[in-house]
Design an enzyme around this catalytic site. Structure first.
Site, PDB file in Angstrom:
ATOM      1  N   CYS A   1      -0.421   4.125   2.124  1.00 58.84           N
ATOM      2  CA  CYS A   1      -0.237   3.898   3.568  1.00 58.84           C
ATOM      3  C   CYS A   1       1.216   4.094   3.973  1.00 58.84           C
ATOM      4  O   CYS A   1       1.506   4.705   4.996  1.00 58.84           O
ATOM      5  CB  CYS A   1      -0.634   2.470   3.943  1.00 58.84           C
ATOM      6  SG  CYS A   1      -2.222   1.952   3.293  1.00 58.84           S
ATOM      7  N   ASP A   2       2.138   3.554   3.212  1.00 56.70           N
ATOM      8  CA  ASP A   2       3.519   3.428   3.689  1.00 56.70           C
ATOM      9  C   ASP A   2       4.550   4.247   2.910  1.00 56.70           C
ATOM     10  O   ASP A   2       5.715   4.291   3.302  1.00 56.70           O
ATOM     11  CB  ASP A   2       3.929   1.941   3.671  1.00 56.70           C
ATOM     12  CG  ASP A   2       3.090   1.133   4.657  1.00 56.70           C
ATOM     13  OD1 ASP A   2       2.699   1.696   5.695  1.00 56.70           O
ATOM     14  OD2 ASP A   2       2.805  -0.047   4.381  1.00 56.70           O
TER      15      ASP A   2
ATOM     16  N   CYS B   1       0.840  -1.204   0.000  1.00 55.27           N
ATOM     17  CA  CYS B   1       0.000   0.000   0.000  1.00 55.27           C
ATOM     18  C   CYS B   1       0.874   1.254   0.000  1.00 55.27           C
ATOM     19  O   CYS B   1       1.401   1.656   1.042  1.00 55.27           O
ATOM     20  CB  CYS B   1      -0.928  -0.020   1.212  1.00 55.27           C
ATOM     21  SG  CYS B   1      -1.994   1.424   1.326  1.00 55.27           S
TER      22      CYS B   1
HETATM   23  C1  LIG Z   1       0.400  -3.837   5.121  1.00 56.00           C
HETATM   24  C2  LIG Z   1      -0.772  -2.888   5.111  1.00 56.00           C
HETATM   25  C3  LIG Z   1      -0.632  -1.633   5.649  1.00 56.00           C
HETATM   26  C4  LIG Z   1      -1.705  -0.759   5.641  1.00 56.00           C
HETATM   27  N1  LIG Z   1      -1.529   0.472   6.199  1.00 56.00           N
HETATM   28  C5  LIG Z   1      -2.576   1.326   6.243  1.00 56.00           C
HETATM   29  C6  LIG Z   1      -2.437   2.609   6.843  1.00 56.00           C
HETATM   30  O1  LIG Z   1      -1.359   2.983   7.330  1.00 56.00           O
HETATM   31  N2  LIG Z   1      -3.522   3.407   6.836  1.00 56.00           N
HETATM   32  C7  LIG Z   1      -4.724   3.040   6.282  1.00 56.00           C
HETATM   33  O2  LIG Z   1      -5.689   3.805   6.338  1.00 56.00           O
HETATM   34  N3  LIG Z   1      -4.869   1.839   5.701  1.00 56.00           N
HETATM   35  C8  LIG Z   1      -3.837   0.975   5.659  1.00 56.00           C
HETATM   36  N4  LIG Z   1      -3.976  -0.230   5.050  1.00 56.00           N
HETATM   37  C9  LIG Z   1      -5.272  -0.552   4.426  1.00 56.00           C
HETATM   38  C10 LIG Z   1      -6.259  -0.966   5.510  1.00 56.00           C
HETATM   39  O3  LIG Z   1      -5.685  -1.979   6.292  1.00 56.00           O
HETATM   40  C11 LIG Z   1      -7.561  -1.458   4.884  1.00 56.00           C
HETATM   41  O4  LIG Z   1      -8.089  -0.476   4.020  1.00 56.00           O
HETATM   42  C12 LIG Z   1      -8.586  -1.749   5.974  1.00 56.00           C
HETATM   43  O5  LIG Z   1      -8.068  -2.668   6.908  1.00 56.00           O
HETATM   44  C13 LIG Z   1      -9.879  -2.327   5.375  1.00 56.00           C
HETATM   45  O6  LIG Z   1     -10.731  -2.589   6.427  1.00 56.00           O
HETATM   46  P1  LIG Z   1     -11.905  -3.657   6.316  1.00 56.00           P
HETATM   47  O7  LIG Z   1     -12.575  -3.621   7.633  1.00 56.00           O
HETATM   48  O8  LIG Z   1     -12.707  -3.415   5.109  1.00 56.00           O
HETATM   49  O9  LIG Z   1     -11.218  -5.057   6.062  1.00 56.00           O
HETATM   50  P2  LIG Z   1      -9.978  -5.849   6.674  1.00 56.00           P
HETATM   51  O10 LIG Z   1      -9.113  -5.006   7.535  1.00 56.00           O
HETATM   52  O11 LIG Z   1      -9.388  -6.538   5.512  1.00 56.00           O
HETATM   53  O12 LIG Z   1     -10.691  -6.921   7.619  1.00 56.00           O
HETATM   54  C14 LIG Z   1     -11.450  -7.953   7.086  1.00 56.00           C
HETATM   55  C15 LIG Z   1     -11.938  -8.811   8.215  1.00 56.00           C
HETATM   56  O13 LIG Z   1     -12.862  -9.782   7.709  1.00 56.00           O
HETATM   57  C16 LIG Z   1     -12.586 -11.021   8.309  1.00 56.00           C
HETATM   58  N5  LIG Z   1     -13.137 -12.066   7.448  1.00 56.00           N
HETATM   59  C17 LIG Z   1     -12.837 -12.376   6.166  1.00 56.00           C
HETATM   60  N6  LIG Z   1     -13.564 -13.412   5.732  1.00 56.00           N
HETATM   61  C18 LIG Z   1     -14.374 -13.769   6.776  1.00 56.00           C
HETATM   62  C19 LIG Z   1     -15.361 -14.764   6.977  1.00 56.00           C
HETATM   63  N7  LIG Z   1     -15.680 -15.629   6.018  1.00 56.00           N
HETATM   64  N8  LIG Z   1     -15.977 -14.861   8.186  1.00 56.00           N
HETATM   65  C20 LIG Z   1     -15.682 -13.969   9.177  1.00 56.00           C
HETATM   66  N9  LIG Z   1     -14.765 -12.981   9.023  1.00 56.00           N
HETATM   67  C21 LIG Z   1     -14.116 -12.903   7.856  1.00 56.00           C
HETATM   68  C22 LIG Z   1     -11.074 -11.049   8.485  1.00 56.00           C
HETATM   69  O14 LIG Z   1     -10.708 -12.012   9.465  1.00 56.00           O
HETATM   70  C23 LIG Z   1     -10.844  -9.607   8.928  1.00 56.00           C
HETATM   71  O15 LIG Z   1     -11.048  -9.504  10.320  1.00 56.00           O
HETATM   72  C24 LIG Z   1      -2.931  -1.134   5.057  1.00 56.00           C
HETATM   73  C25 LIG Z   1      -3.073  -2.412   4.498  1.00 56.00           C
HETATM   74  C26 LIG Z   1      -2.015  -3.291   4.537  1.00 56.00           C
HETATM   75  C27 LIG Z   1      -2.177  -4.677   3.960  1.00 56.00           C
END
Ligand SMILES: Cc1cc2nc3c(=O)[nH]c(=O)nc-3n(C[C@H](O)[C@H](O)[C@H](O)COP(=O)(O)OP(=O)(O)OC[C@H]3O[C@@H](n4cnc5c(N)ncnc54)[C@H](O)[C@@H]3O)c2cc1C
Length: 314
Positions: A141-142, A138
């Protein structure tokens, strides 16, 4: 099935910023949500170190700590946070049927899908070892951690071009590593990177290894035409070869685009199925940030609450 089906007004699938924010709003609205964490409790931010762009943390925060804070806040208002994976759903009739860990049945008046997306990786051991220590998926992000430094980015699509351009605004030099002698990206995006003096495109180039023990110090690349192997000095290594939304279990019922991102009605988190809402990265291939995920998580809880009120189920 082992147990009798459990009934709930709001079932939240996923424990990233979207799911926990939906949980905070739904529990404060008195809807007693159940949230299943899935296999990555806390979501994608648990695999990163510093998060510096989430409002409210002036000194930044470690990703795992931030998600711990989200969980505590959701639990404080009564969210029932459970470790478990939703393994199948039946949205063919209301209320909706959801199966957890292939055995437990939940009957839910509304379901909030917040299952996120997973970055695709190259699959190198060094990439896993140095993840969060200079390896990232990302740039937004980084990238800031590598300002005025040299980085490499792998990928040949529109997102890779966009991220390379973003990095070029911050870094002194950006190597763009492209496996073929052409890009998948649109002409306009290609032009943007090829005309940027800070971006050097290396065609026919494969990543052999990311170098460094505690942090990234370089990348070993191979020209797949000439066979030449050489090392580039870089401090950051970005992978931009795409994301996979975690939405497969919903595909028989929920409308998605060809990449598997859930389609929501404009200006809302409503899906094509009444009472099923989607938020966060599972429905967003554009912004993919914690704050936007949290924002749509809030929207989905409000949408669910309004739906329940309309149906006189709340
Ligand atoms: C390395 C890295 C660094 C990042 N740094 C930043 C940053 O500095 N700032 C920023 O704003 N964003 C950052 N991001 C992006 C950010 O992490 C994502 O945009 C954000 O986490 C998305 O949130 P979400 O809740 O949609 O999904 P996610 O965080 O992807 O969470 C998905 C959840 O769904 C659950 N899940 C999946 N399938 C199932 C299922 N079948 N049953 C039950 N649960 C399930 C998973 O276990 C998880 O808990 C970064 C991403 C990465 C990979």
């Amino acid at each position: 099935m082992n147990k009798e089906a459990e009934k709930v007004k709001v079932l939240i699938v996923g424990s990233g910023p979207a799911g926990y924010t939906a949980a905070i709003y739904a529990s404060r609205a008195g809807l007693s949500p159940i949230l299943y964490t899935g296999g990555q409790p806390g979501g994608q931010l648990t695999i990163t170190n510093d998060v510096e762009n989430y409002p409210g943390y002036p000194d930044g925060v470690m990703g795992p700590q931030m998600m711990e804070d989200f969980r505590k806040q959701a639990e404080r208002f009564g969210t029932d946070v459970r470790y478990g994976m939703v393994t199948s759903v039946d949205f063919s009739q209301r209320p909706h049927k959801v199966i957890v860990d292939d055995k437990d049945e939940i009957i839910a008046d509304t379901v909030i899908i917040s299952t996120g997306a997973s970055a695709k990786w190259l699959g190198l051991e060094s990439e896993t070892r140095l993840n969060g220590k200079g390896v990232s998926a990302c740039a937004v992000c980084d990238g800031f951690f590598f300002r005025k430094q040299t980085v490499a980015i792998v990928g040949a699509g529109d997102t890779a071009c966009e991220e390379a351009s973003y990095l070029a605004n911050i870094c002194d030099k950006v190597y763009m590593l492209i496996r073929k002698d052409e890009m998948r990206a649109s002409q306009i995006m290609q032009k943007r990177v090829t005309s940027n003096p800070k971006i050097e495109i290396l065609w026919n180039t494969e990543t052999e290894e990311i170098l460094g023990e505690e942090e990234v110090t370089g990348v070993r690349i191979k020209n797949n035409k000439s066979g030449e192997v050489r090392d580039l000095d870089v401090n950051g290594f970005f992978v931009a070869i795409g994301h996979q939304p975690n939405t497969q279990i919903f595909q028989d019922f929920i409308d998605m685009n060809e990449a598997g991102y859930i389609i929501t009605q404009p200006g809302s988190t409503k899906t094509n199925i009444e009472g099923v809402f989607a938020c966060g990265d599972a429905q967003d291939h554009v912004y993919r940030q914690a704050v936007t995920a949290a924002g749509t998580g809030c929207m989905s809880a409000l949408d669910a609450e309004r739906f329940l009120a309309e149906q006189e189920l709340s």
